[in-house]
Design a protein around this motif. Structure first.
Motif, PDB file in Angstrom:
ATOM      1  N   ASP A   1       3.650  -2.997  -7.908  1.00  0.00           N
ATOM      2  CA  ASP A   1       3.783  -1.787  -7.089  1.00  0.00           C
ATOM      3  C   ASP A   1       2.468  -1.046  -6.898  1.00  0.00           C
ATOM      4  OD1 ASP A   1       6.480  -2.266  -6.866  1.00  0.00           O
ATOM      5  OD2 ASP A   1       7.025  -0.971  -8.558  1.00  0.00           O
ATOM      6  N   ARG A   2       1.424  -1.480  -7.580  1.00  0.00           N
ATOM      7  CA  ARG A   2       0.172  -0.711  -7.568  1.00  0.00           C
ATOM      8  C   ARG A   2      -0.471  -0.573  -6.187  1.00  0.00           C
ATOM      9  NH1 ARG A   2      -3.323  -0.791 -13.057  1.00  0.00           N
ATOM     10  NH2 ARG A   2      -1.639  -0.046 -14.405  1.00  0.00           N
ATOM     11  N   PRO A   3      -0.392  -1.569  -5.315  1.00  0.00           N
ATOM     12  CA  PRO A   3      -0.981  -1.367  -3.981  1.00  0.00           C
ATOM     13  C   PRO A   3      -0.399  -0.186  -3.218  1.00  0.00           C
ATOM     14  CG  PRO A   3      -0.596  -3.696  -4.372  1.00  0.00           C
ATOM     15  CD  PRO A   3       0.050  -2.966  -5.513  1.00  0.00           C
ATOM     16  N   ALA A   4       0.832   0.177  -3.534  1.00  0.00           N
ATOM     17  CA  ALA A   4       1.467   1.309  -2.860  1.00  0.00           C
ATOM     18  C   ALA A   4       1.052   2.649  -3.457  1.00  0.00           C
ATOM     19  CB  ALA A   4       2.994   1.169  -2.914  1.00  0.00           C
ATOM     20  N   HIS A   5       0.239   2.622  -4.509  1.00  0.00           N
ATOM     21  CA  HIS A   5      -0.158   3.856  -5.188  1.00  0.00           C
ATOM     22  C   HIS A   5      -1.663   4.087  -5.125  1.00  0.00           C
ATOM     23  CE1 HIS A   5       3.750   4.895  -6.921  1.00  0.00           C
ATOM     24  NE2 HIS A   5       3.938   3.591  -7.079  1.00  0.00           N
ATOM     25  N   GLY A   6      -2.327   3.513  -4.133  1.00  0.00           N
ATOM     26  CA  GLY A   6      -3.746   3.782  -3.957  1.00  0.00           C
ATOM     27  C   GLY A   6      -3.990   5.188  -3.428  1.00  0.00           C
ATOM     28  N   ALA A   7      -5.232   5.627  -3.470  1.00  0.00           N
ATOM     29  CA  ALA A   7      -5.563   6.978  -3.018  1.00  0.00           C
ATOM     30  C   ALA A   7      -5.249   7.178  -1.543  1.00  0.00           C
ATOM     31  CB  ALA A   7      -7.038   7.261  -3.293  1.00  0.00           C
ATOM     32  N   ASP A   8      -5.519   6.179  -0.717  1.00  0.00           N
ATOM     33  CA  ASP A   8      -5.235   6.303   0.714  1.00  0.00           C
ATOM     34  C   ASP A   8      -3.731   6.427   0.971  1.00  0.00           C
ATOM     35  OD1 ASP A   8      -7.866   6.243   1.564  1.00  0.00           O
ATOM     36  OD2 ASP A   8      -7.914   4.060   1.680  1.00  0.00           O
TER      37      ASP A   8
ATOM     38  N   CYS B   1      -2.953  17.158  13.669  1.00  0.00           N
ATOM     39  CA  CYS B   1      -4.077  17.534  12.805  1.00  0.00           C
ATOM     40  C   CYS B   1      -4.291  16.502  11.691  1.00  0.00           C
ATOM     41  CB  CYS B   1      -3.786  18.903  12.188  1.00  0.00           C
ATOM     42  SG  CYS B   1      -5.188  19.646  11.367  1.00  0.00           S
ATOM     43  N   PRO B   2      -5.478  15.925  11.572  1.00  0.00           N
ATOM     44  CA  PRO B   2      -5.765  14.986  10.478  1.00  0.00           C
ATOM     45  C   PRO B   2      -5.867  15.708   9.137  1.00  0.00           C
ATOM     46  CG  PRO B   2      -7.346  14.770  12.284  1.00  0.00           C
ATOM     47  CD  PRO B   2      -6.608  16.045  12.497  1.00  0.00           C
ATOM     48  N   LEU B   3      -5.789  14.928   8.062  1.00  0.00           N
ATOM     49  CA  LEU B   3      -5.936  15.450   6.712  1.00  0.00           C
ATOM     50  C   LEU B   3      -7.089  14.741   6.012  1.00  0.00           C
ATOM     51  CD1 LEU B   3      -4.929  17.042   4.175  1.00  0.00           C
ATOM     52  CD2 LEU B   3      -3.475  15.047   3.674  1.00  0.00           C
ATOM     53  N   HIS B   4      -7.991  15.539   5.423  1.00  0.00           N
ATOM     54  CA  HIS B   4      -8.989  15.024   4.493  1.00  0.00           C
ATOM     55  C   HIS B   4      -8.580  15.502   3.105  1.00  0.00           C
ATOM     56  CE1 HIS B   4     -12.533  14.536   7.568  1.00  0.00           C
ATOM     57  NE2 HIS B   4     -11.432  13.878   7.922  1.00  0.00           N
ATOM     58  N   LEU B   5      -8.251  14.569   2.230  1.00  0.00           N
ATOM     59  CA  LEU B   5      -7.701  14.926   0.920  1.00  0.00           C
ATOM     60  C   LEU B   5      -8.592  14.414  -0.204  1.00  0.00           C
ATOM     61  CD1 LEU B   5      -5.348  16.093  -0.770  1.00  0.00           C
ATOM     62  CD2 LEU B   5      -4.295  13.809  -0.666  1.00  0.00           C
ATOM     63  N   ALA B   6      -9.002  15.327  -1.087  1.00  0.00           N
ATOM     64  CA  ALA B   6      -9.830  14.987  -2.244  1.00  0.00           C
ATOM     65  C   ALA B   6      -8.969  15.000  -3.501  1.00  0.00           C
ATOM     66  CB  ALA B   6     -10.985  15.969  -2.384  1.00  0.00           C
ATOM     67  N   VAL B   7      -8.835  13.839  -4.116  1.00  0.00           N
ATOM     68  CA  VAL B   7      -8.034  13.699  -5.339  1.00  0.00           C
ATOM     69  C   VAL B   7      -8.656  12.623  -6.221  1.00  0.00           C
ATOM     70  CG1 VAL B   7      -5.795  14.472  -4.439  1.00  0.00           C
ATOM     71  CG2 VAL B   7      -6.499  12.079  -4.144  1.00  0.00           C
ATOM     72  N   HIS B   8      -8.289  12.638  -7.489  1.00  0.00           N
ATOM     73  CA  HIS B   8      -8.742  11.578  -8.385  1.00  0.00           C
ATOM     74  C   HIS B   8      -8.017  10.276  -8.070  1.00  0.00           C
ATOM     75  CE1 HIS B   8     -10.735  10.076 -11.951  1.00  0.00           C
ATOM     76  NE2 HIS B   8      -9.594   9.578 -12.374  1.00  0.00           N
ATOM     77  N   GLY B   9      -6.845  10.384  -7.495  1.00  0.00           N
ATOM     78  CA  GLY B   9      -6.016   9.238  -7.154  1.00  0.00           C
ATOM     79  C   GLY B   9      -4.555   9.620  -7.255  1.00  0.00           C
ATOM     80  N   ASP B  10      -3.676   8.675  -7.063  1.00  0.00           N
ATOM     81  CA  ASP B  10      -2.248   8.912  -7.204  1.00  0.00           C
ATOM     82  C   ASP B  10      -1.925   9.040  -8.691  1.00  0.00           C
ATOM     83  OD1 ASP B  10       0.518   8.830  -7.349  1.00  0.00           O
ATOM     84  OD2 ASP B  10       0.730   7.291  -5.803  1.00  0.00           O
ATOM     85  N   PRO B  11      -1.393  10.183  -9.129  1.00  0.00           N
ATOM     86  CA  PRO B  11      -1.084  10.341 -10.562  1.00  0.00           C
ATOM     87  C   PRO B  11      -0.085   9.323 -11.088  1.00  0.00           C
ATOM     88  CG  PRO B  11      -1.037  12.462  -9.424  1.00  0.00           C
ATOM     89  CD  PRO B  11      -1.121  11.403  -8.364  1.00  0.00           C
ATOM     90  N   ASP B  12       0.695   8.722 -10.198  1.00  0.00           N
ATOM     91  CA  ASP B  12       1.694   7.748 -10.645  1.00  0.00           C
ATOM     92  C   ASP B  12       1.110   6.348 -10.851  1.00  0.00           C
ATOM     93  OD1 ASP B  12       3.710   9.628 -10.621  1.00  0.00           O
ATOM     94  OD2 ASP B  12       4.289   9.204  -8.548  1.00  0.00           O
ATOM     95  N   LEU B  13      -0.122   6.122 -10.445  1.00  0.00           N
ATOM     96  CA  LEU B  13      -0.707   4.787 -10.525  1.00  0.00           C
ATOM     97  C   LEU B  13      -0.718   4.211 -11.937  1.00  0.00           C
ATOM     98  CD1 LEU B  13      -2.153   2.359  -9.271  1.00  0.00           C
ATOM     99  CD2 LEU B  13      -4.300   3.628  -9.504  1.00  0.00           C
ATOM    100  N   PRO B  14      -1.141   4.956 -12.968  1.00  0.00           N
ATOM    101  CA  PRO B  14      -1.208   4.349 -14.305  1.00  0.00           C
ATOM    102  C   PRO B  14       0.147   3.870 -14.821  1.00  0.00           C
ATOM    103  CG  PRO B  14      -2.473   6.389 -14.234  1.00  0.00           C
ATOM    104  CD  PRO B  14      -1.680   6.326 -12.966  1.00  0.00           C
ATOM    105  N   ARG B  15       1.239   4.461 -14.323  1.00  0.00           N
ATOM    106  CA  ARG B  15       2.568   4.091 -14.810  1.00  0.00           C
ATOM    107  C   ARG B  15       3.302   3.138 -13.875  1.00  0.00           C
ATOM    108  NH1 ARG B  15       0.914   8.747 -16.342  1.00  0.00           N
ATOM    109  NH2 ARG B  15       1.135   9.628 -14.279  1.00  0.00           N
ATOM    110  N   ALA B  16       2.649   2.745 -12.776  1.00  0.00           N
ATOM    111  CA  ALA B  16       3.284   1.844 -11.811  1.00  0.00           C
ATOM    112  C   ALA B  16       3.228   0.399 -12.296  1.00  0.00           C
ATOM    113  CB  ALA B  16       2.603   1.960 -10.455  1.00  0.00           C
ATOM    114  N   ALA B  17       4.265  -0.358 -11.956  1.00  0.00           N
ATOM    115  CA  ALA B  17       4.263  -1.784 -12.274  1.00  0.00           C
ATOM    116  C   ALA B  17       3.153  -2.486 -11.504  1.00  0.00           C
ATOM    117  CB  ALA B  17       5.616  -2.388 -11.910  1.00  0.00           C
ATOM    118  N   GLU B  18       2.685  -3.591 -12.034  1.00  0.00           N
ATOM    119  CA  GLU B  18       1.576  -4.304 -11.422  1.00  0.00           C
ATOM    120  C   GLU B  18       1.842  -4.622  -9.953  1.00  0.00           C
ATOM    121  OE1 GLU B  18      -2.253  -5.748 -11.554  1.00  0.00           O
ATOM    122  OE2 GLU B  18      -1.185  -4.915 -13.287  1.00  0.00           O
TER     123      GLU B  18
END
Length: 385
Positions: A113-120, A94-111
């Protein structure tokens, strides 16, 4: 741009909801949320999750404590799949369609590491933890994120491209978004959301983590699953009028409503309830009232209307899915949610607002409407099973 609606839909699969789960400011499950909506009892209270001492407004509809979005999404998705009766093998496909503002950890991630914290990436991780397939899609389009996710899922199922899809959404009131809305003077100064009412002063934010299982009626029958509701129609349209203001004549939202009704082959007079976007802001509410008059014609004066944001607040990316769940649950219950916080009529909003806690309904159809920044508009038409 408006989606094209085919006049002949006899070959399309019917789409149903077979499982649902929710966490809101009222606690876990649809029952306390629906009870509050039907009685018009709001959850707005002083924010304790973060410091609001320097803000103009300090209220929101927040679940107690400090829930973690990723954890709650996984848990609510699991509950929705359980209630739909999905096996482990069915979930894994079963696929997932997920609606979010983004990964909550993104603002605190190191520069680095940020590609690993995208919404996808966040959606993929949630899908894996929920035992779903590796096919996940993230939706970040503000207030229409989860209604767009639901419409995409319903379209894929109707066209035979999928048997079932899990649609989930989450927003937990956070300091960053709270600060943005407070600085923009969009939050209600009196601590209440008063949709379509005289003396309304704005919106208030609210928590929501929601998941639904949508599937073809044929797939549901094959495994003897009992539908909770039918997704009868959906429409999407943009008005491209302003970055944050809706088009005053409501024409964009009106097109979305018309498309949803045409797709569901439902006449305006058959709609028994409208769960309006109803943010409680003066400009938005007036434009939405105009849209209903354009789309529903004479029926706009009689169809019952309320905004359940008046009790659970504005849940941003999760709001549309939360409100769809309330709408379909209210139709099943045969009662209509109250338009809480009402102080008196606004001449710019001539609607048949639900103000009576005893309002009953035997209608088969309800509309759930959403408007977002950038001129995005969606309409979801839900029916009793």
């Amino acid at each position: 741009m408006t989606e094209t609606v085919s006049a002949a839909r006899r070959g399309a699969e019917s789409v149903v909801v077979t499982g649902a789960a929710v966490l809101s400011a009222f606690g876990e499950g649809i029952e306390p949320l629906l009870s509050a909506a039907l009685d018009g009892t709001p959850a707005f209270a002083p924010v304790r999750r973060f410091d609001v001492s320097g803000r103009r407004v300090g209220q929101a509809a927040a679940h107690p404590g400090d829930p973690v979005l990723a954890t709650e999404l996984t848990r609510i998705i699991d509950q929705a799949c359980d209630r739909a009766g999905l096996s482990g093998a069915q979930r894994a496909d079963c696929p997932l369609h997920l609606a979010v503002h983004g990964d909550p950890d993104l603002p605190r991630a190191a520069e680095t590491d940020r590609p690993a914290h995208g919404a996808d990436a966040f959606a993929d991780a949630v899908a894996r933890r929920g035992g779903l397939s590796g096919s996940a899609r993230a939706y970040t389009s503000a207030c229409v994120a989860s209604s767009t996710a639901l419409a995409d899922a319903a379209a894929a199922i109707a066209r035979g491209r999928a048997d079932r899809i899990v649609v989930a959404a989450g927003y937990l009131v956070d300091a960053d978004q709270f600060a943005v809305f407070d600085a923009g003077r969009a939050l209600a100064r009196d601590g209440r959301v008063r949709p379509f009412s005289a003396e309304r002063t704005g919106l208030l934010l609210g928590d929501a983590v929601v998941a639904v299982v949508v599937e073809s009626a044929a797939a549901a029958r094959a495994r003897r699953a009992e539908p909770l509701a039918r997704v009868s129609g959906w429409g999407r349209a943009g008005d491209a009028y302003h970055v944050v203001k809706p088009r005053p004549d409501g024409s964009g939202l009106a097109r979305a409503i018309t498309d949803a009704l045409q797709r569901g082959q439902v006449r305006p007079e058959q709609v028994g309830y409208v769960n309006a976007h109803g943010s409680g802001t003066p400009v938005s509410d007036t434009a939405e009232a105009a849209a209903l008059q354009l789309a529903l014609g004479d029926s706009a004066a009689t169809v019952p209307v309320s905004s359940t944001k008046s009790v659970h607040g504005q849940a941003l990316e999760a709001g549309a899915l939360l409100e769809l769940l309330v709408t379909m649950s209210a139709l099943r219950a045969g009662r209509l949610p109250v338009n809480a916080g009402y102080l008196g009529p606004d001449p710019g909003c001539p609607l048949n607002l639900v103000l009576d806690r005893a309002a009953d309904s035997s209608s088969d159809y309800g509309l759930s409407l959403t408007m977002a920044f950038g001129g995005a508009n969606t309409a979801l038409l839900v029916g009793t099973p």
